[in-house]
Design a protein around this motif. Structure first.
Motif, PDB file in Angstrom:
ATOM      1  N   GLY A   2       0.787  -1.210   0.000  1.00  0.00           N
ATOM      2  CA  GLY A   2       0.000   0.000   0.000  1.00  0.00           C
ATOM      3  C   GLY A   2       0.825   1.269   0.000  1.00  0.00           C
ATOM      4  O   GLY A   2       0.310   2.362   0.205  1.00  0.00           O
ATOM      5  N   ILE A   3       2.153   1.148  -0.225  1.00  0.00           N
ATOM      6  CA  ILE A   3       3.021   2.319  -0.236  1.00  0.00           C
ATOM      7  C   ILE A   3       3.315   2.715  -1.675  1.00  0.00           C
ATOM      8  O   ILE A   3       3.817   1.928  -2.457  1.00  0.00           O
ATOM      9  N   MET A   4       2.952   3.936  -2.026  1.00  0.00           N
ATOM     10  CA  MET A   4       3.174   4.415  -3.378  1.00  0.00           C
ATOM     11  C   MET A   4       4.636   4.761  -3.572  1.00  0.00           C
ATOM     12  O   MET A   4       5.251   5.386  -2.720  1.00  0.00           O
ATOM     13  N   THR A   5       5.207   4.336  -4.670  1.00  0.00           N
ATOM     14  CA  THR A   5       6.592   4.675  -4.980  1.00  0.00           C
ATOM     15  C   THR A   5       6.677   6.110  -5.451  1.00  0.00           C
ATOM     16  O   THR A   5       5.899   6.548  -6.288  1.00  0.00           O
ATOM     17  N   VAL A   6       7.624   6.865  -4.914  1.00  0.00           N
ATOM     18  CA  VAL A   6       7.833   8.247  -5.317  1.00  0.00           C
ATOM     19  C   VAL A   6       8.893   8.266  -6.401  1.00  0.00           C
ATOM     20  O   VAL A   6       9.993   7.773  -6.189  1.00  0.00           O
ATOM     21  N   CYS A   7       8.568   8.793  -7.575  1.00  0.00           N
ATOM     22  CA  CYS A   7       9.512   8.768  -8.682  1.00  0.00           C
ATOM     23  C   CYS A   7       9.794  10.169  -9.202  1.00  0.00           C
ATOM     24  O   CYS A   7       8.920  11.029  -9.209  1.00  0.00           O
ATOM     25  N   TYR A   8      11.025  10.378  -9.642  1.00  0.00           N
ATOM     26  CA  TYR A   8      11.401  11.571 -10.380  1.00  0.00           C
ATOM     27  C   TYR A   8      11.874  11.089 -11.731  1.00  0.00           C
ATOM     28  O   TYR A   8      12.549  10.077 -11.840  1.00  0.00           O
ATOM     29  N   ARG A   9      11.548  11.807 -12.780  1.00  0.00           N
ATOM     30  CA  ARG A   9      11.977  11.398 -14.106  1.00  0.00           C
ATOM     31  C   ARG A   9      13.060  12.349 -14.590  1.00  0.00           C
ATOM     32  O   ARG A   9      12.845  13.554 -14.687  1.00  0.00           O
ATOM     33  N   PHE A  10      14.224  11.796 -14.842  1.00  0.00           N
ATOM     34  CA  PHE A  10      15.343  12.583 -15.359  1.00  0.00           C
ATOM     35  C   PHE A  10      15.564  12.165 -16.802  1.00  0.00           C
ATOM     36  O   PHE A  10      15.852  11.005 -17.092  1.00  0.00           O
ATOM     37  N   VAL A  16      13.783   6.429  -9.340  1.00  0.00           N
ATOM     38  CA  VAL A  16      13.020   6.336  -8.116  1.00  0.00           C
ATOM     39  C   VAL A  16      13.894   6.819  -6.980  1.00  0.00           C
ATOM     40  O   VAL A  16      14.974   6.308  -6.792  1.00  0.00           O
ATOM     41  N   LEU A  17      13.413   7.836  -6.253  1.00  0.00           N
ATOM     42  CA  LEU A  17      14.257   8.446  -5.233  1.00  0.00           C
ATOM     43  C   LEU A  17      14.142   7.738  -3.910  1.00  0.00           C
ATOM     44  O   LEU A  17      13.068   7.599  -3.387  1.00  0.00           O
ATOM     45  N   LEU A  18      15.294   7.342  -3.378  1.00  0.00           N
ATOM     46  CA  LEU A  18      15.312   6.640  -2.106  1.00  0.00           C
ATOM     47  C   LEU A  18      16.511   7.089  -1.313  1.00  0.00           C
ATOM     48  O   LEU A  18      17.584   7.203  -1.838  1.00  0.00           O
ATOM     49  N   ALA A  66      28.341  -6.231 -15.605  1.00  0.00           N
ATOM     50  CA  ALA A  66      27.067  -6.150 -16.322  1.00  0.00           C
ATOM     51  C   ALA A  66      25.941  -6.664 -15.437  1.00  0.00           C
ATOM     52  O   ALA A  66      26.114  -7.622 -14.677  1.00  0.00           O
ATOM     53  N   GLY A  67      24.801  -6.008 -15.526  1.00  0.00           N
ATOM     54  CA  GLY A  67      23.644  -6.439 -14.759  1.00  0.00           C
ATOM     55  C   GLY A  67      23.592  -5.893 -13.347  1.00  0.00           C
ATOM     56  O   GLY A  67      22.680  -6.217 -12.584  1.00  0.00           O
ATOM     57  N   SER A  68      24.575  -5.071 -12.974  1.00  0.00           N
ATOM     58  CA  SER A  68      24.599  -4.501 -11.626  1.00  0.00           C
ATOM     59  C   SER A  68      23.492  -3.463 -11.466  1.00  0.00           C
ATOM     60  O   SER A  68      23.015  -2.875 -12.440  1.00  0.00           O
ATOM     61  N   LYS A  69      23.100  -3.242 -10.219  1.00  0.00           N
ATOM     62  CA  LYS A  69      22.039  -2.286  -9.915  1.00  0.00           C
ATOM     63  C   LYS A  69      22.568  -1.257  -8.920  1.00  0.00           C
ATOM     64  O   LYS A  69      23.129  -1.615  -7.884  1.00  0.00           O
ATOM     65  N   ILE A  70      22.381   0.014  -9.245  1.00  0.00           N
ATOM     66  CA  ILE A  70      22.834   1.105  -8.379  1.00  0.00           C
ATOM     67  C   ILE A  70      21.612   1.867  -7.890  1.00  0.00           C
ATOM     68  O   ILE A  70      20.779   2.303  -8.689  1.00  0.00           O
ATOM     69  N   THR A  71      21.508   2.020  -6.583  1.00  0.00           N
ATOM     70  CA  THR A  71      20.402   2.769  -5.989  1.00  0.00           C
ATOM     71  C   THR A  71      20.954   3.950  -5.201  1.00  0.00           C
ATOM     72  O   THR A  71      21.889   3.810  -4.418  1.00  0.00           O
ATOM     73  N   LEU A  72      20.392   5.108  -5.455  1.00  0.00           N
ATOM     74  CA  LEU A  72      20.736   6.307  -4.701  1.00  0.00           C
ATOM     75  C   LEU A  72      19.589   6.579  -3.729  1.00  0.00           C
ATOM     76  O   LEU A  72      18.471   6.878  -4.137  1.00  0.00           O
ATOM     77  N   LEU A  73      19.876   6.451  -2.439  1.00  0.00           N
ATOM     78  CA  LEU A  73      18.847   6.629  -1.414  1.00  0.00           C
ATOM     79  C   LEU A  73      18.957   8.029  -0.822  1.00  0.00           C
ATOM     80  O   LEU A  73      19.965   8.377  -0.230  1.00  0.00           O
ATOM     81  N   ASP A 192      18.800   5.369 -16.545  1.00  0.00           N
ATOM     82  CA  ASP A 192      18.268   4.245 -15.774  1.00  0.00           C
ATOM     83  C   ASP A 192      19.359   3.382 -15.145  1.00  0.00           C
ATOM     84  O   ASP A 192      19.073   2.366 -14.516  1.00  0.00           O
ATOM     85  N   LYS A 193      20.615   3.809 -15.252  1.00  0.00           N
ATOM     86  CA  LYS A 193      21.683   3.089 -14.561  1.00  0.00           C
ATOM     87  C   LYS A 193      21.671   3.367 -13.057  1.00  0.00           C
ATOM     88  O   LYS A 193      22.255   2.608 -12.287  1.00  0.00           O
ATOM     89  N   VAL A 194      21.037   4.483 -12.665  1.00  0.00           N
ATOM     90  CA  VAL A 194      20.941   4.844 -11.249  1.00  0.00           C
ATOM     91  C   VAL A 194      19.468   5.029 -10.893  1.00  0.00           C
ATOM     92  O   VAL A 194      18.786   5.874 -11.475  1.00  0.00           O
ATOM     93  N   GLU A 195      19.004   4.235  -9.957  1.00  0.00           N
ATOM     94  CA  GLU A 195      17.639   4.368  -9.468  1.00  0.00           C
ATOM     95  C   GLU A 195      17.668   5.196  -8.188  1.00  0.00           C
ATOM     96  O   GLU A 195      18.393   4.884  -7.253  1.00  0.00           O
ATOM     97  N   VAL A 196      16.906   6.280  -8.185  1.00  0.00           N
ATOM     98  CA  VAL A 196      16.897   7.170  -7.030  1.00  0.00           C
ATOM     99  C   VAL A 196      15.617   6.932  -6.242  1.00  0.00           C
ATOM    100  O   VAL A 196      14.530   7.037  -6.773  1.00  0.00           O
TER     101      VAL A 196
END
Length: 453
Positions: A2-10, A16-18, A66-73, A192-196
């Motif tokens: 029930g938690i809406m994801t907060v997204c910014y589009r660059f 997705v900002l986290l 390759a295939g790595s995921k980067i998240t900026l919180l 899309d290499k960095v998900e925020v």
């Protein structure tokens, strides 16, 4: 749940900002070659210019599997704190000759190329003058304008009461950039290499590390910014880099006391002036002003490419303790101190008859800079935690040093060591008693016993 994801589009990529910290305490790199191709989950906690630079340099590194995921919180929004309110001044040769000099050199040299690569419009080199305020008449400016060397540097708007003027830089090794633009452009370029994600980091999950007594990062826990019930979620992580400015000291608790990060937040006010009506352009010369005892200021004046003038060095800063920072002090709201706005405005008007007659403030604001006791940043691994890193405490030079720090930490995370910078003077554990550091051997009440593998 029930938690809406907060997204910014660059650009074309949704980010997705986290707010989270990702790091990988220095892994046992003896086995790295066997797993170098394995995708990695990397979390960077803090979406200011430092954290974003780390994420950007990791995302654009040829060493990233390759295939790595980067998240900026990020707790609030990218560049919502000092990186959205700082002056953006940099100087290649202004270090003290100590071990931070390398940060000045590398970052300054990187900025020009990066600004061009990212399409930044606010980067430029500019001269810098030293100005003594508090003198009657126009003697200082008039005299300087008659000098063959100084004359071309004196801005037309410096037409009030000032004293002696001298040159601090001629625009060859001094420059500026608007940090908010630099952060935004890095995120756009990373795509899309960095998900925020927006959220507040709450800690890390770990498992048994590769060596006895060590722990390995497996996840980063955070509370989403839009959570109504405080539900804590987890981002899978092999590495965490904590780069959350003054609030990075909270990592002491995340890593169970394995590292002590003494930190003080210095909360300071800044103001921005609009271009006066009728003025064609605002001459691009920065000023470092001496103490103005009438108003208790020591202004730093930075004209910007949009013809606004940014001013800091206003005095009257507040000092925020580590305990307050851990509790999130001034992370959401950081307001200007009205008395200092008035003082700085009055001091500047005395130096500029033009702004005294026609100038109007565009905005007032405040932010914090993170200050370790020795004024050196924390950059490196967290002892005893594989995959955990710190990149914080850059004091007043955090914006100026950002490209170099991002590059060095990316090398540390992906290659096991930095080849661009010598990080040894910035060891995050330098204030941590040896008995408290994360260790690999047997201990009794914090004291190492027997062989330390």
């Amino acid at each position: 749940a029930g938690i809406m994801t907060v997204c910014y589009r660059f650009g074309t990529a949704a980010a997705v900002l986290l707010a989270i910290g990702t790091g990988r305490s220095c892994h046992a790199f003896s086995s790295l070659s066997m797993s170098a191709a394995a995708p990695k989950n990397i979390v960077v906690v803090g979406g200011g210019i430092q954290g974003t630079s780390v994420a950007y340099h990791i995302a654009t590194s040829s060493k990233l599997p390759a295939g790595s995921k980067i998240t900026l919180l990020e707790a609030k929004a990218p560049a919502s704190a000092a990186s959205g309110k700082g002056g953006g001044f940099m100087a290649r040769s202004w270090g003290d000759g100590g071990n931070t000099q390398q940060l000045h050199h590398l970052a300054f040299d990187m900025y020009e190329a990066l600004a061009k690569e990212l399409g930044c419009e606010t980067y430029r080199k500019l001269p810098v003058l030293s100005v003594r305020p508090g003198f009657s008449g126009e003697g200082g400016a008039k005299k300087a304008r008659k000098s063959a060397k100084l004359g071309p540097l004196v801005p037309s708007w410096l037409d009030g009461s000032v004293g002696p003027i001298s040159a601090l830089g001629y625009g060859d090794d001094t420059a500026q950039i608007t940090p908010y633009e630099f952060v935004t452009k890095m995120l756009e370029k990373a795509g899309d290499k960095v998900e925020v994600r927006l959220g507040t980091c709450e800690g890390v999950d770990t498992e048994q590390g590769s060596e006895r007594g060590s722990r390995k990062i497996t996840g980063v826990r955070y509370t989403p910014r839009d959570s109504d019930d405080g539900t804590v979620e987890t981002i899978p992580a092999d590495d965490i880099i904590v780069s959350a400015g003054p609030w990075s000291c909270a990592a002491e608790d995340w890593f169970q006391g394995a590292v002590e990060l003494p930190m003080e937040g210095v909360k300071s006010t800044s103001i921005v002036w609009q271009k006066p009506e009728g003025m064609d352009k605002v001459d691009a010369t920065a000023l470092f002003c001496g103490e103005d005892n009438r108003f208790e200021t020591h202004l730093e004046v930075y004209p910007r490419p949009d013809d606004s003038i940014y001013i800091c060095g206003i005095g009257g800063s507040d000092y925020i303790s580590k305990e307050e920072l851990k509790a999130g002090a001034y992370r959401e709201v950081c307001e200007a101190k009205e008395s200092r706005v008035d003082a700085a405005s009055a001091s500047f008007r005395e130096m500029s008859a033009t702004y005294k007659a026609k100038g109007e403030l565009d905005r007032v604001q405040a932010c914090m800079r993170p200050c370790p006791p020795d004024a050196k940043p924390y950059m490196g691994c967290v002892p005893g935690f594989e995959g955990a890193h710190i990149n914080a405490g850059h004091n007043c030079w955090g914006i100026a040093w950002a490209p170099a720090c991002g590059k060095a930490i990316a090398e540390l995370v992906l290659e096991g060591e930095s080849t661009s910078l010598d990080l040894r003077p910035f060891d995050p554990a330098r204030f941590t008693p040896v008995a408290k550091r994360g260790g690999r051997g047997r201990k009794k009440q914090g004291q190492s016993l027997g062989e330390q593998w």
